[in-house]
Design an enzyme around this catalytic site. Structure first.
Site, short mmCIF file in Angstrom:
data_model
loop_
_atom_site.label_atom_id
_atom_site.label_comp_id
_atom_site.label_asym_id
_atom_site.label_seq_id
_atom_site.Cartn_x
_atom_site.Cartn_y
_atom_site.Cartn_z
N LYS A 111 0.85 -1.20 0.00
CA LYS A 111 0.00 0.00 0.00
C LYS A 111 0.88 1.25 0.00
O LYS A 111 1.94 1.28 0.63
CB LYS A 111 -0.90 -0.02 1.24
CG LYS A 111 -1.98 1.05 1.27
CD LYS A 111 -2.88 0.88 2.51
CE LYS A 111 -3.99 1.91 2.57
NZ LYS A 111 -4.85 1.76 3.76
N SER A 132 -9.81 1.61 2.74
CA SER A 132 -8.94 2.40 1.89
C SER A 132 -7.88 1.58 1.16
O SER A 132 -7.31 2.05 0.18
CB SER A 132 -8.24 3.47 2.73
OG SER A 132 -7.39 2.89 3.70
N SER A 183 -9.96 -0.74 6.98
CA SER A 183 -9.40 -0.60 5.64
C SER A 183 -8.67 -1.82 5.09
O SER A 183 -8.33 -1.84 3.90
CB SER A 183 -8.45 0.59 5.58
OG SER A 183 -9.20 1.76 5.42
N1 GLN Z 1 -13.44 3.52 6.04
C1 GLN Z 1 -12.86 3.98 7.25
C2 GLN Z 1 -12.62 5.46 7.18
O1 GLN Z 1 -12.94 6.03 6.21
C3 GLN Z 1 -11.61 3.22 7.56
C4 GLN Z 1 -10.34 3.80 7.06
C5 GLN Z 1 -9.14 2.99 7.41
O2 GLN Z 1 -9.23 1.95 8.05
N2 GLN Z 1 -7.98 3.50 7.05
O3 GLN Z 1 -12.14 6.07 8.09
#
Ligand code: GLN
Length: 475
Positions: free
Chosen positions: A79, A154, A178
């Protein structure tokens, strides 16, 4: 020779490499060819590295001289918020578009020492904020199961890279789901480890009390292999713990699985629910006991997360001021430099969260929002700790819906935040949680992967691995 990437696991690739069925170069080239074929459509990768052959050569030397570890020559996707020395780490933001990392994250160092290969860096929501990869400054990643849909986020790029056989393992980060949510959307396995199990050194921070790096794999056995390598104390991250920090009792053959049904009453897709029920039947057949349970304050988890996370985001992202890192836009004086650089570098969702976070931390509202949310976080954690005196694992669907259409939620942040309803608790409590594939939903002629999420007490990844293997029929 042709290598069947679909059925390949770390274990199998390792055996094949040792038996000289193919070389590391042949293995990585097979992946690179597949990326070439599929990624112009999927867009899982932001960059495929140009030194993959050189990496392969070094790994091959390790194997040939008898110094291979199980991860030597294994192709990883990383990532874009995990630092690899000399490579760009942009967090999919204009702010860091041309930022080259000056050191290796601890997870990268460990993988390098083991001889793993880094194929490239994967797309993500900007600074890991989002659940669809639509917040990337560099375009959306599509779901390999249906290119009209999101891969999740994400870490959508990492999940899609694995699901399209564009790598054998991928690394992501998980602050509120995420890793687990895109794993569920793409039909692969995703783990959010116990807070502190894996070093955060060299990860671009989002919410530091919530962030953990987490792997994506195709089998639970592979997950265990990667987790075992990455876990452990790190001098560079004072929040890391050693694997024996939490007491471990032996794992029973028959586990008690708790289901907080009261948290699944509203807003859950019908196919997700019926698949979840089928999964429970499967677990009972395997000899486990399923019980209903109550988590009294779980209803507060999502609002608590969406107060604490932006607060931490606003302070972590303060360092991107146009001076120290990345984008610099000139104004008439230094104050204007800050405004112009931050306005030019950050996307809409990132700015929204910085504003929210700054608000809840401001002197007039700190007690009303930030402190309250912190108190509730402790209460929620207590609920989970109490629950684990009676059950071994807590089970929910990973997400309330299967992968949604690109654009479907982009203009409605609240509906996007609701996707995180089951995943944020593990980050708030610091407990480990893993999403594993549990079947498919039918949408017309396409089959969309579904996942179930199991949560265990602190330090009990071993319980997740045991139950995951059992559920998926792995030896
Ligand atoms: N979807 C969640 C957010 O928007 C999780 C993001 C993440 O785990 N980095 O904050």
């Amino acid at each position: 020779m042709s290598i069947d990437l679909k059925s390949l696991t770390i274990k199998k690739a390792h055996e094949d490499l040792l038996a000289k069925k193919y070389t590391v170069l042949e293995l990585v080239n097979t992946y690179l060819e597949n990326i070439k074929k599929r990624d112009s459509e999927i867009h899982a990768y932001l960059e495929v590295f140009n030194d993959v052959s050189a990496q392969a050569k070094m790994a091959q030397e390790k194997i040939d001289s008898g110094k291979a570890s199980i991860l030597t020559g294994i192709p990883f996707a990383i990532k874009d918020n995990i630092l690899i020395e000399g490579k760009i780490a942009s967090a999919s933001s204009k702010m860091l578009e041309n930022y080259h990392a000056t050191y290796d994250a601890t997870v990268i160092k460990k993988l390098k020492d083991a001889g793993a290969i880094f194929l490239g860096r994967t797309n993500m929501d900007e600074f890991a904020m989002g659940g669809s990869t639509e917040n990337s400054a560099f375009g959306v990643t599509k779901n390999p199961h249906d290119v009209a849909r999101v891969a999740g986020g994400s870490s959508g790029g990492s999940a899609a890279a694995l699901a399209m056989d564009g790598c054998l393992v991928a690394l992501g980060t998980d602050t509120g789901g995420s890793v687990r949510q895109p794993a569920s959307f793409c039909g692969v396995i995703g783990l959010k480890p116990t807070y502190g199990a894996i070093s955060r050194h060299g990860l671009i921070a989002m919410g530091s009390s919530l962030d953990q790096a987490g792997p994506f794999t195709k089998t639970v056995g592979d997950m265990e292999t990667v987790f075992d390598l990455l876990a452990g104390r790190d001098f560079m991250d004072a929040t890391t713990i050693s694997p024996d920090t939490y007491k471990k009792s032996s794992i029973k053959n028959s586990l008690t699985i708790g289901v907080p049904r009261h948290a699944m009453e509203k807003g859950i897709d019908a196919q997700v629910l019926s698949n979840f029920e089928e999964s429970l039947v499967r677990l009972k057949k395997l000899g486990h006991t399923v019980v209903d349970m109550i988590l009294p304050n779980i209803g507060y988890a999502l609002p608590v997360y969406y107060v604490l996370m932006p607060a931490e985001v606003s302070s972590n992202l303060a360092r991107f001021d146009g001076v120290k890192y990345g984008l610099h836009v000139d104004g008439k004086n230094s104050i204007e430099d800050y405004f112009a650089s931050r306005a030019g570098g950050f996307g809409k969702e990132t700015r929204r969260r910085i504003l929210l976070g700054t608000y809840v931390l401001s002197s007039g509202y700190y007690d009303a929002y930030y402190n309250k949310a912190n108190a509730l976080r402790k209460t929620i954690t207590k609920d989970f700790t109490n629950a684990f005196t009676k059950v071994d694992v807590i089970l929910t669907p990973t997400t309330p819906t299967p992968a949604f259409k690109i654009g479907e939620k982009a203009s409605d942040p609240l509906s996007m935040y609701l996707e995180d309803i089951f995943t944020v608790t593990a980050n708030l409590t610091g407990m480990p949680a893993m999403s594993i594939p549990s079947g498919f939903a039918k949408e017309g002629s396409v089959s969309l992967p579904l996942g179930i999420q199991m949560t265990a007490p602190h330090g009990r990844e071993d319980v997740l691995f045991a139950l995951g293997k059992d559920f998926l029929g792995e030896k």
